[in-house]
Design a protein around this motif. Structure first.
Motif, PDB file in Angstrom:
ATOM      1  N   ASN A  65     -27.401  57.779  28.381  1.00  0.00           N
ATOM      2  CA  ASN A  65     -27.268  59.177  27.966  1.00  0.00           C
ATOM      3  C   ASN A  65     -28.616  59.778  27.604  1.00  0.00           C
ATOM      4  O   ASN A  65     -29.444  59.115  26.960  1.00  0.00           O
ATOM      5  N   PRO A  66     -28.872  61.040  27.981  1.00  0.00           N
ATOM      6  CA  PRO A  66     -30.164  61.662  27.672  1.00  0.00           C
ATOM      7  C   PRO A  66     -30.502  61.662  26.182  1.00  0.00           C
ATOM      8  O   PRO A  66     -31.668  61.476  25.805  1.00  0.00           O
ATOM      9  N   THR A  69     -31.588  57.988  25.328  1.00  0.00           N
ATOM     10  CA  THR A  69     -32.874  57.629  25.924  1.00  0.00           C
ATOM     11  C   THR A  69     -34.005  58.449  25.304  1.00  0.00           C
ATOM     12  O   THR A  69     -35.106  57.935  25.092  1.00  0.00           O
ATOM     13  N   GLY A  70     -33.723  59.722  24.993  1.00  0.00           N
ATOM     14  CA  GLY A  70     -34.736  60.531  24.325  1.00  0.00           C
ATOM     15  C   GLY A  70     -35.050  60.013  22.929  1.00  0.00           C
ATOM     16  O   GLY A  70     -36.209  59.999  22.508  1.00  0.00           O
ATOM     17  N   GLY A  97     -39.606  61.958  29.295  1.00  0.00           N
ATOM     18  CA  GLY A  97     -39.521  63.378  28.991  1.00  0.00           C
ATOM     19  C   GLY A  97     -39.668  64.283  30.198  1.00  0.00           C
ATOM     20  O   GLY A  97     -38.819  65.155  30.443  1.00  0.00           O
ATOM     21  N   GLY A 100     -37.825  62.141  33.660  1.00  0.00           N
ATOM     22  CA  GLY A 100     -36.402  61.895  33.441  1.00  0.00           C
ATOM     23  C   GLY A 100     -35.588  63.158  33.263  1.00  0.00           C
ATOM     24  O   GLY A 100     -34.392  63.176  33.549  1.00  0.00           O
ATOM     25  N   LEU A 101     -36.207  64.217  32.786  1.00  0.00           N
ATOM     26  CA  LEU A 101     -35.490  65.486  32.604  1.00  0.00           C
ATOM     27  C   LEU A 101     -35.899  66.519  33.643  1.00  0.00           C
ATOM     28  O   LEU A 101     -35.064  67.048  34.365  1.00  0.00           O
ATOM     29  N   GLY A 102     -37.202  66.771  33.745  1.00  0.00           N
ATOM     30  CA  GLY A 102     -37.675  67.845  34.610  1.00  0.00           C
ATOM     31  C   GLY A 102     -37.438  67.604  36.082  1.00  0.00           C
ATOM     32  O   GLY A 102     -36.821  68.434  36.775  1.00  0.00           O
ATOM     33  N   LYS A 105     -33.701  67.488  37.012  1.00  0.00           N
ATOM     34  CA  LYS A 105     -33.037  68.794  36.992  1.00  0.00           C
ATOM     35  C   LYS A 105     -33.422  69.635  38.208  1.00  0.00           C
ATOM     36  O   LYS A 105     -32.598  70.403  38.735  1.00  0.00           O
ATOM     37  N   GLY A 132     -28.656  61.380  36.912  1.00  0.00           N
ATOM     38  CA  GLY A 132     -29.574  61.424  35.779  1.00  0.00           C
ATOM     39  C   GLY A 132     -29.548  60.150  34.956  1.00  0.00           C
ATOM     40  O   GLY A 132     -30.583  59.695  34.456  1.00  0.00           O
ATOM     41  N   HIS A 133     -28.359  59.562  34.813  1.00  0.00           N
ATOM     42  CA  HIS A 133     -28.264  58.305  34.065  1.00  0.00           C
ATOM     43  C   HIS A 133     -29.054  57.190  34.751  1.00  0.00           C
ATOM     44  O   HIS A 133     -29.700  56.376  34.086  1.00  0.00           O
ATOM     45  N   ASN A 136     -32.692  57.900  34.117  1.00  0.00           N
ATOM     46  CA  ASN A 136     -33.014  57.569  32.725  1.00  0.00           C
ATOM     47  C   ASN A 136     -33.121  56.061  32.520  1.00  0.00           C
ATOM     48  O   ASN A 136     -34.010  55.577  31.824  1.00  0.00           O
TER      49      ASN A 136
END
Length: 213
Positions: A65-66, A69-70, A97, A100-102, A105, A132-133, A136
């Motif tokens: 989960n974001p 992991t964050g 960061g 994994g996110l940018g 997305k 995404g998982h 991550n």
């Protein structure tokens, strides 16, 4: 002492990128091999659906989960900054960061693939490609594998941690297929894209750092 760029690992990174592009083209153009791959995944990972397997994979998926992991990434950066290990802080934040996110997305937005039209065993919104998982898992736990390799001196402890982290990298993507929220092509794409980014960032951020003795 300057550490030379590992040509084998750079080659592996670009092999991962090539696999990602093959998966991306297959999804965008609805090519037959993607359907075959996804059907194989549903038949061999999703089935059978049992209470025991559902319990296991619901718990495993939380490790990707974001928010989780964050949280781990922020703590890793916090301790890295305390001990003035600025390369570690940069490495973790770049991978978890930004990548994994940018990057995830961006691809989700432009590909905009619907999630599998089957029963979802967990609530999940948004689009499906790439997972995404899976990204991550590879970016966080892969980064931790790199750091354990460089900084843990005790070999039994080192390889125990590396084995545990590798198991998470494998089982978190499997959980997404089992839970019905991703196709196999989604999770493979997330893994290889993240693998490319992880290796490239590792090779260049630790370019001038020999393995500590």
């Amino acid at each position: 002492m300057q550490r030379q760029i590992n040509r084998w690992q750079i080659s592996l990174a670009f092999f991962c990128l090539a696999i990602f592009l093959i998966l991306l083209m297959g999804v965008v153009w609805h090519l037959p091999y993607i359907h075959q791959l996804d059907q194989w995944g549903l038949q061999n990972i999703r089935e059978p659906v049992t209470p025991e397997r559902t319990w296991f994979f619901k718990n495993i998926t939380r490790a990707g989960n974001p928010i989780w992991t964050g949280f781990i990434a922020l703590w890793a950066c916090f301790f890295a900054l305390i001990f003035k290990k600025y390369d570690i802080a940069l490495f973790v934040m770049l991978n978890v960061g930004i990548f994994g996110l940018g990057v995830m997305k961006i691809f989700k937005h432009f590909v905009n693939r619907p999630r599998p039209n089957i029963l979802h065993l967990v609530d999940e919104g948004g689009s499906s490609f790439p997972s995404g998982h899976s990204m991550n898992a590879m970016l966080l736990y892969g980064s931790l594998i790199v750091l354990v390799y460089y900084y843990v001196k005790n070999d039994p402890i080192k390889y125990a941690f590396m084995t545990l982290l590798t198991c998470l990298i494998v089982t978190i993507p499997m959980s997404r297929v089992y839970l019905g929220v991703h196709y196999l092509s989604d999770v493979l794409a997330g893994l290889v894209l993240a693998g490319f980014l992880l290796i490239i960032s590792k090779e260049f951020i630790f370019r001038y750092k020999p393995k500590e003795k």
